[in-house]
Design a protein around this motif. Structure first.
Motif, mmCIF file in Angstrom:
data_model
loop_
_atom_site.group_PDB
_atom_site.id
_atom_site.type_symbol
_atom_site.label_atom_id
_atom_site.label_comp_id
_atom_site.label_asym_id
_atom_site.label_seq_id
_atom_site.Cartn_x
_atom_site.Cartn_y
_atom_site.Cartn_z
ATOM 1 N N TRP A 1 -26.620 24.846 50.646
ATOM 2 C CA TRP A 1 -25.203 24.497 50.618
ATOM 3 C C TRP A 1 -25.022 23.070 50.122
ATOM 4 C CZ3 TRP A 1 -22.685 20.944 54.091
ATOM 5 C CH2 TRP A 1 -23.552 20.327 55.006
ATOM 6 N N GLY A 2 -23.762 22.619 50.139
ATOM 7 C CA GLY A 2 -23.460 21.242 49.784
ATOM 8 C C GLY A 2 -23.734 20.944 48.324
ATOM 9 N N ALA A 3 -24.221 19.739 48.057
ATOM 10 C CA ALA A 3 -24.413 19.287 46.681
ATOM 11 C C ALA A 3 -25.363 20.190 45.904
ATOM 12 C CB ALA A 3 -24.934 17.844 46.674
ATOM 13 N N THR A 4 -26.434 20.665 46.565
ATOM 14 C CA THR A 4 -27.385 21.528 45.859
ATOM 15 C C THR A 4 -26.713 22.818 45.402
ATOM 16 O OG1 THR A 4 -29.220 20.618 47.148
ATOM 17 C CG2 THR A 4 -29.600 22.710 46.026
ATOM 18 N N ALA A 5 -25.919 23.434 46.266
ATOM 19 C CA ALA A 5 -25.207 24.657 45.889
ATOM 20 C C ALA A 5 -24.207 24.396 44.780
ATOM 21 C CB ALA A 5 -24.503 25.247 47.110
ATOM 22 N N MET A 6 -23.555 23.248 44.809
ATOM 23 C CA MET A 6 -22.566 22.921 43.786
ATOM 24 C C MET A 6 -23.225 22.713 42.425
ATOM 25 S SD MET A 6 -20.355 20.452 46.301
ATOM 26 C CE MET A 6 -19.067 19.936 45.163
ATOM 27 N N ILE A 7 -24.404 22.096 42.424
ATOM 28 C CA ILE A 7 -25.156 21.920 41.178
ATOM 29 C C ILE A 7 -25.603 23.280 40.637
ATOM 30 C CG2 ILE A 7 -27.326 21.038 40.223
ATOM 31 C CD1 ILE A 7 -26.956 18.642 42.222
ATOM 32 N N LEU A 8 -26.131 24.130 41.516
ATOM 33 C CA LEU A 8 -26.562 25.458 41.081
ATOM 34 C C LEU A 8 -25.386 26.300 40.593
ATOM 35 C CD1 LEU A 8 -29.216 26.357 43.808
ATOM 36 C CD2 LEU A 8 -29.602 25.451 41.496
ATOM 37 N N SER A 9 -24.206 26.066 41.165
ATOM 38 C CA SER A 9 -23.010 26.775 40.714
ATOM 39 C C SER A 9 -22.676 26.418 39.266
ATOM 40 C CB SER A 9 -21.834 26.434 41.628
ATOM 41 O OG SER A 9 -20.651 27.076 41.187
ATOM 42 N N GLU A 10 -22.808 25.146 38.916
ATOM 43 C CA GLU A 10 -22.532 24.774 37.525
ATOM 44 C C GLU A 10 -23.550 25.406 36.583
ATOM 45 O OE1 GLU A 10 -20.878 21.055 35.037
ATOM 46 O OE2 GLU A 10 -22.600 20.560 36.311
ATOM 47 N N LEU A 11 -24.812 25.414 36.995
ATOM 48 C CA LEU A 11 -25.823 26.077 36.175
ATOM 49 C C LEU A 11 -25.482 27.556 35.990
ATOM 50 C CD1 LEU A 11 -28.584 26.167 34.733
ATOM 51 C CD2 LEU A 11 -29.610 26.624 36.983
ATOM 52 N N ALA A 12 -25.090 28.223 37.064
ATOM 53 C CA ALA A 12 -24.736 29.643 36.977
ATOM 54 C C ALA A 12 -23.559 29.861 36.023
ATOM 55 C CB ALA A 12 -24.414 30.193 38.361
ATOM 56 N N HIS A 13 -22.589 28.956 36.043
ATOM 57 C CA HIS A 13 -21.467 29.059 35.108
ATOM 58 C C HIS A 13 -21.953 29.025 33.666
ATOM 59 C CE1 HIS A 13 -17.344 28.676 36.988
ATOM 60 N NE2 HIS A 13 -18.140 28.703 38.035
ATOM 61 N N LEU A 14 -22.896 28.131 33.374
ATOM 62 C CA LEU A 14 -23.408 28.033 32.008
ATOM 63 C C LEU A 14 -24.151 29.313 31.621
ATOM 64 C CD1 LEU A 14 -24.785 24.382 31.789
ATOM 65 C CD2 LEU A 14 -22.474 25.227 31.378
ATOM 66 N N LEU A 15 -24.961 29.820 32.519
ATOM 67 C CA LEU A 15 -25.744 31.015 32.211
ATOM 68 C C LEU A 15 -24.856 32.243 32.033
ATOM 69 C CD1 LEU A 15 -28.772 30.494 34.606
ATOM 70 C CD2 LEU A 15 -28.650 30.034 32.156
ATOM 71 N N ALA A 16 -23.700 32.219 32.670
ATOM 72 C CA ALA A 16 -22.758 33.332 32.509
ATOM 73 C C ALA A 16 -22.232 33.401 31.093
ATOM 74 C CB ALA A 16 -21.601 33.189 33.487
#
Length: 230
Positions: free
Chosen positions: A213-228
């Motif tokens: 959660w927190g900052a790590t999840a938010m960073i991974l969320s941006e990566l997931a957006h790019l991969l989408a």
């Protein structure tokens, strides 16, 4: 204390092509994509604990903030693409026992923030900095609780690294499949009790049986957006 709640909103429609990218295809995609505007706040806010601390998204961070970096480094393993997460030891601090990306604060001797990410990853998990191909950076993220402005640096290694945890800073290394963050079923929500006065409605990734959660999840969320987009 955690109380699990199903995270019922599907945030992304991830195409099969993104899930099927091999290591070389991922490198080629990210090298190009990271040169263009990033989703930033749009992606971060989807995994931000609520009530949202608006200081995270203020374009003017405190002038006395500290700079830091994390390294998201991809490597091939058989037909999969993996990256390392770490579990922090339990200590008297705001990030005690949390799942994180390798990284830390910028030192005076660092030439730039990429140097910081590579040095910290080498110190914490023994990634050979000379073997890392830098692909670019994600959006900086401010962490109010520790007053750090964190830069996520993206890199790749072309073989399976021989990870070694730095015992004072890393309790465990968690090799993580890239596909995991693209799986909507791994996005959950929980009520996280910080102290007697504060509870957070917290989106998280369910990875390795851990709450990311927190900052790590938010960073991974941006990566997931790019991969989408891949």
């Amino acid at each position: 204390m955690f109380k699990s709640i199903h995270f019922g909103i599907v945030l992304l429609e991830v195409c099969y092509l993104a899930e099927d990218m091999n290591h070389d295809e991922l490198i080629a995609f990210l090298k190009d994509r990271l040169r263009h505007p990033l989703p930033g706040k749009e992606a971060h806010i989807q995994m931000a604990p609520q009530p949202i601390d608006l200081r995270r998204f203020d374009p003017k961070v405190p002038h006395h903030h500290r700079k830091g970096a994390v390294l998201l480094v991809f490597y091939p393993s058989r037909s999969e693409v993996l990256f390392p997460l770490i579990k922090r030891p339990v200590y008297k601090g705001v990030h005690s026992g949390q799942i994180a990306l390798p990284g830390g604060k910028m030192d005076p001797g660092d030439t730039d923030i990429i140097h910081t990410a590579l040095r910290e990853a080498q110190e914490e998990v023994a990634v050979n900095a000379e073997r890392v191909q830098i692909l670019g950076k994600l959006t900086d993220l401010y962490i109010p609780t520790s007053n750090f402005l964190v830069t996520p640096v993206i890199g790749a290694i072309h073989e399976v690294p021989e990870f070694v945890p730095e015992i004072r800073e890393v309790d465990m290394i968690l090799p993580t499949q890239l596909d995991f963050i693209l799986n909507s079923e791994r996005r959950q929500r929980t009520i996280l009790k910080i102290n007697q006065e504060l509870e957070l409605d917290t989106p998280y990734f369910d990875l390795h049986g851990e709450i990311v959660w927190g900052a790590t999840a938010m960073i991974l969320s941006e990566l997931a957006h790019l991969l989408a987009e891949g």
